[in-house]
Write an enzyme that holds these catalytic residues in place. Structure first.
Site, short mmCIF file in Angstrom:
data_model
loop_
_atom_site.label_atom_id
_atom_site.label_comp_id
_atom_site.label_asym_id
_atom_site.label_seq_id
_atom_site.Cartn_x
_atom_site.Cartn_y
_atom_site.Cartn_z
N HIS A 11 0.85 -1.19 0.00
CA HIS A 11 0.00 0.00 0.00
C HIS A 11 0.88 1.23 0.00
CE1 HIS A 11 0.81 0.37 4.35
NE2 HIS A 11 0.62 -0.94 4.38
N LYS A 36 -7.12 7.44 -1.82
CA LYS A 36 -6.51 7.39 -0.50
C LYS A 36 -5.60 6.17 -0.38
CE LYS A 36 -6.30 8.98 3.81
NZ LYS A 36 -5.74 10.30 4.13
N GLY A 178 2.27 -4.92 13.89
CA GLY A 178 1.46 -4.18 12.93
C GLY A 178 0.16 -4.90 12.62
N GLU A 182 -3.68 -3.81 13.20
CA GLU A 182 -4.59 -3.79 12.05
C GLU A 182 -5.84 -4.63 12.33
OE1 GLU A 182 -2.90 -4.85 8.31
OE2 GLU A 182 -1.21 -3.49 8.51
N ASP A 314 4.75 2.55 4.53
CA ASP A 314 5.38 1.95 3.36
C ASP A 314 5.81 2.97 2.32
OD1 ASP A 314 5.31 -0.57 4.37
OD2 ASP A 314 4.02 -1.42 2.81
N ARG A 392 1.49 13.52 7.48
CA ARG A 392 1.25 14.69 8.31
C ARG A 392 1.32 15.99 7.50
NH1 ARG A 392 -0.24 11.00 11.49
NH2 ARG A 392 1.06 10.28 13.21
N ARG A 422 -11.60 12.55 17.30
CA ARG A 422 -10.29 12.78 16.69
C ARG A 422 -9.72 14.13 17.12
NH1 ARG A 422 -10.32 10.60 11.48
NH2 ARG A 422 -8.36 11.72 11.09
N SER A 503 -4.60 18.50 8.56
CA SER A 503 -4.33 18.34 7.13
C SER A 503 -5.44 18.95 6.29
CB SER A 503 -4.17 16.86 6.79
OG SER A 503 -5.30 16.11 7.19
#
Length: 544
Positions: A11, A36, A178, A182, A314, A392, A422, A503
């Site tokens: 990804h 995305k 990870g 996930e 990644d 970021r 958030r 963002s």
């Protein structure tokens, strides 16, 4: 020597270019394709390459594919094993490996003129490591890599000395911190390999009452590795349907998993510190984007410095693969900035605005114009310079707001279409940070959380998370003079040396990258002022 790095297999496809040891350009495919993360991390998408990002990197340097000395691909299929032998349920993983083996020919087709013999496979975790250690401010350092998976592992611990990596420990699959996180992300109704940061935010609303049970499945060992096996999540808390309401049980499960992750990472970091004696720890891999855990490592691991690759996921392996290959011939320079993506000059920005036929102005001082709007409690879309590499927004593709208005957290989450739990982040001048925030300083890449001083919490409530922390960005006026002047102008008007920064995008969409994206976002979201280079577009005039 020109080396193009490519990340493509899982990804966040991305490309990066290193010339004579210097990072020239780096960009994620999502910023061009507007998908995305570029694609979903499934075997059927493994053939997709970051074609637009790669072409742009070459254009930025004035190179043709034939000018490249090497293309570094951040995965080595010769190291992979069948998924079932690694304890993974992924019946189509063999397709992923076939695509990886064919990558040289796919790249030669995507970049006409490239000799496929110039493509070199770089082990995935070596690429992650090289995106951290040798391009960090600490070239001699310890390096810790943690992610979902590479060819057959999920972890690498080592050290860099004189540009050379010595691997001290690895962790084979199926153990993976990870994948542990996930799996929880999916169980909590979020999108796995995408929304893990939401779990981290939700964890602050809970208590870790399931931690003892989870430690049976997840814990560090005493040999530089760890155990992280699949957890029967439903035995602890029923799954949350996507889009459904979250409960205290869900928050407690998130808090428990977050604590176990931190404990495992801390065990790994302490082992690495003892083995290397280094003062600096550099980190990469998607798990290194967990800024809560990063701060705990800074406080408790024994390392004096902790540096995290801004594109730790990644996408950063594109830079790391290029750095690994380039470093075998050239001396690598530290990564100069995270602003390694596309940019436009003032004439080009004016042409975009004229083409869009929107009313705009060119104030004498755009920083003061933005500061004035922020002081009046306006939301400012801020588009300046080259785009950021990594997830970021660091003052180049940002939404800015007043931190002293508690309602601005809810307001910004509504503007962006995000969950109400958030947080948003504060920007602060580097020289002012220590009086307001307690944590690792400087913190230019927003990859740590800081305790907010007691006498400041009521003054900047919009940026204080429920647990009393904030994920800050420190602004160095020498590197970011325009952003620094916005903060100074805002402080003159309000007495607050902090500005909200989140963002510039809406939920489910990549960060704004080019002027068209900025105008589209401005047109669809209730933003008061769009700053595009030296130009200002006001909502009242644009939509009169």
């Amino acid at each position: 020597m020109h080396v193009l790095g490519i990340n493509a297999l899982f990804h966040d496809p991305a490309a990066a270019l290193i010339t004579d040891g210097r990072t020239v350009a780096a960009a994620e495919e999502e910023r061009f394709s507007r998908r995305k993360h570029g694609k979903r991390p499934v075997p059927f998408s493994a053939w997709e390459l970051p074609e637009q990002a790669a072409r742009w990197c070459l254009e930025q340097a004035g190179l043709a594919p034939s000018d490249l000395d090497a293309v570094a691909y951040s995965y080595d299929p010769s190291l992979a094993r069948p998924a079932e032998r690694m304890g993974l349920h992924d019946p189509w993983d063999h397709l992923r490996q076939e695509y990886a083996r064919a990558a040289p020919d796919f790249l030669a087709e995507a970049l006409p003129g490239l000799d496929p013999a110039k493509v070199r496979f770089v082990p995935h975790h070596v690429a992650h490591a090289a995106s951290a250690g040798p391009v960090s401010p600490y070239p001699d350092c310890a390096v810790l890599v943690l992610d979902g998976r590479g060819e057959c592992g999920s972890h690498l611990a080592g050290r860099y000395t004189n540009g050379e990596l010595t691997v001290l420990a690895t962790q084979e699959l199926p153990d993976s911190l990870g994948l542990f996180y996930e799996d929880l992300t999916q169980h909590l109704g979020f999108l796995r390999s995408s929304d893990e940061f939401k779990v981290m935010a939700l964890a602050s609303y809970g208590t870790p009452r399931f931690a003892a049970r989870l430690r049976e499945y997840v814990h560090a060992d005493d040999a530089g590795g760890f155990r992280a096996r699949p957890v029967p999540w439903a035995d602890l808390v029923p799954p949350r349907p996507p889009g459904g309401a979250w409960s205290r049980d869900h928050a407690d499960l998130a808090a428990s998993a977050q604590l176990c992750l931190e404990e495992a990472m801390l065990g790994l970091a302490r082992w690495l510190r003892e083995r290397t004696g280094e003062d600096a720890l550099t980190m990469a891999g998607g798990v290194a984007l967990n800024c809560v855990a990063n701060t705990r490592l800074w406080r408790e691991s024994g390392f004096r410095h902790v540096w995290v690759q801004p594109a730790a996921g990644d996408a950063g392996t594109a830079l790391g693969a290029a750095a690994h290959v380039a470093g075998q011939k050239d001396t690598l320079e530290p990564m100069p900035t995270a602003a390694l993506g596309r940019g436009w000059n003032d004439a080009e920005l004016r042409a975009w605005l004229d083409r869009a036929a929107v009313p705009y102005e060119e104030p004498a001082d755009i920083a003061e114009t933005a500061a004035e709007a922020l002081a009046a409690d306006g939301i400012v879309a801020w588009f300046q310079g080259r785009g950021e590499y990594g997830p970021r927004a660091l003052g180049h593709r940002s939404l800015l707001a007043h931190p002293g208005k508690a309602g601005n957290l809810e307001r910004l989450n509504a503007v962006k279409g995000r969950e109400e739990f958030r947080p948003v982040a504060p920007m602060v001048l580097a020289e002012r940070a220590a009086e307001i925030f307690d944590g690792p300083l400087p913190s230019p890449h927003m990859l740590f959380v800081h305790e907010v001083a007691a006498d400041w919490k009521a003054r900047i409530p919009a940026v204080v998370h429920v647990d009393g922390t904030a994920r800050i960005q420190t602004v160095d006026r020498a590197q970011e003079p325009l952003v620094a002047r916005v903060i100074e102008g805002f402080e003159r008007r309000t007495g607050l040396p902090v500005v909200v920064n989140t963002s510039l995008n809406t939920a489910g969409r990549p960060m704004v990258d080019d002027p068209r994206d900025a105008l589209e976002c401005f047109g669809s979201a209730p933003v008061d002022l769009l700053v595009l280079g030296p130009f200002a577009i006001r909502r009242g005039k644009a939509f009169a």
